[in-house]
Structures are given as structure tokens and as C-alpha cells.
Design an enzyme around this catalytic site. Structure first.
Site: not given
Ligand code: ITT
Length: 198
Positions: A11, A13, A71-72, A153, A180-181
Site C-alpha cells: 500500500n 499510502g 495491519d490496520s 484510504g 494509529h500508525r
């Protein structure tokens, strides 16, 4: 830190966010392409943490280098926590990011409970079998229409409380400071520092 890590994601992004965050924290990274690896890992786990570990281990094995995976997903209260681990696949294969955002807004039409959060699990696998994990979460709400063109996203439909803006209206730096990341990677780098000193 002199060790190089492969970022186990396709991904773009995510890749760019992870690169920037980890570079700022002094961790050198390369993409799977730069490591000469091109494999698709099936995400068969039922949690973000399980899927992150599946990806990290597979890329580590293929590249022969330590690998970091993310993983999100977006968990919406009114959808009982969905799309959650299915965020990337929400609505099926034919949809792009914009299509998934519109589908989500459609599903929440007339719904006044808009609370949601992003979750991120980071896993790191080393060629010697060692692993490290960390998690991060960012609480917010689903907007009534997409706003902003930054990020990727579900960013344009995720409202950040206190900012009065969606993630789609924040610069990469502003987003990573609260995302979160950003939180998961900061926690991971702290553990990595301790691990590498051993
Ligand atoms: P990799 O598995 O190759 O890393 P992916 O996109 O399939 O890429 P995930 O399975 O972890 O990754 O799915 C995460 C999805 O959740 C992602 O495709 C977005 O739709 C959404 N998502 C995760 N973090 C996001 C963020 O910071 N902003 C917006 N959407 C995000």
C-alpha cells in the site's frame, strides 16, 4: 540503527507514512521492491496483530532481512466494529479508496452514532525467529461527506476530534503525530531500541 528493515506493505499510502515516521525515529527502511521481493501474503488472521505478523514473517523469510509490517483498519461503532480487518476489502474488489468511502457513508446514512477508530498493529520479524509487536489507536468520528485530498484510504471521511478536520485535511506530519500508525510505530521503535541493545 545500522540494521536495514524491509517494509512489508504494497500500500503506497502506508509505505510513505511508515517511511517518514521510521526515518524520523532513526530506522532505515527499504520497500519490498528494493529488497527484490514481490509476494502477496494472504491475510487469514482474525485480528490486526495476527495479520501483521503473517506479513512480517513472510517478507522476512523471502528477503532474508528483518521486516516490519502494518495491519490496520477502520472500526465503526455503528457497524459493530466493521469493516475492521476487512477495511482494505470492504465492498469487494471493484472498489477504490473513494468507492469504499462512499459505500461507508451510504451504510451510515441517517445514523447519528458516528464514533469510530483506526487501529494499527505493527509486527517485526527477524531472520533469527525473534519478533516484536506494538499497537496504536486513534479515536474519531465518521464525517457526513468526504473532505480533503491528503492521505489515503478512509482519511477523507475520518474526523479528528479537537481538530475539526478530517485526516484528509491534515499534512502527513500532522496526521502521523496523532494517528494509529504514528503511535504504533513510536511504541515499536522504543521496543526495538531495547531489543537491539541486548
Ligand atoms: P498491505 O497489506 O500490503 O500493507 P493493505 O492496504 O491491504 O496493504 P491492510 O490489509 O492493513 O493493508 O488494510 C488496511 C486498510 O485500512 C487500508 O487499505 C485502508 O483502506 C484502511 N486504512 C488503514 N490505515 C489507514 C489510514 O491511516 N488512513 C486511511 N485508511 C486507512
Amino acid at each position: 540503527m545500522s540494521e536495514k528493515f524491509v517494509l512489508a506493505t504494497h500500500n503506497s499510502g502506508k509505505l510513505s507514512e511508515m517511511r517518514d515516521i521510521l526515518a524520523a525515529l532513526g530506522v532505515q527502511v527499504i520497500s519490498p521492491a528494493e529488497a527484490g521481493v514481490d509476494i502477496e501474503v494472504e491475510e487469514t488472521g482474525s485480528t490486526f496483530a495476527e495479520n501483521a505478523m503473517l506479513k512480517a514473517k513472510a517478507i522476512c523469510e523471502a528477503a532474508g532481512l528483518p521486516a516490519i509490517a502494518d495491519d490496520s483498519g477502520l472500526c465503526v461503532d455503528a457497524l459493530n466494529g466493521g469493516p475492521g480487518v476487512y477495511s482494505a476489502r470492504y465492498g469487494g474488489e471493484g472498489l477504490d479508496d473513494r468507492g469504499r468511502c462512499m459505500l461507508l457513508l451510504e451504510g451510515l446514512r441517517g445514523q447519528t452514532t458516528r464514533a469510530a477508530h483506526f487501529s494499527c498493529a505493527v509486527a517485526c520479524a527477524f531472520p533469527n525467529g525473534d519478533t516484536l509487536t506494538a499497537e496504536g489507536r486513534c479515536d474519531g468520528a465518521i464525517a457526513f461527506a468526504p473532505i480533503g485530498t491528503e492521505g489515503f484510504g478512509y482519511d477523507p471521511v475520518f474526523l479528528v476530534p479537537g481538530k475539526g478536520k478530517t485526516f484528509g485535511q491534515l499534512s502527513a506530519e500532522e496526521k502521523s503525530a496523532i494517528s494509529h500508525r504514528g503511535k504504533a510505530l513510536a511504541a515499536f521503535v522504543e521496543k526495538l531500541g531495547t531489543y537491539l541493545k541486548k
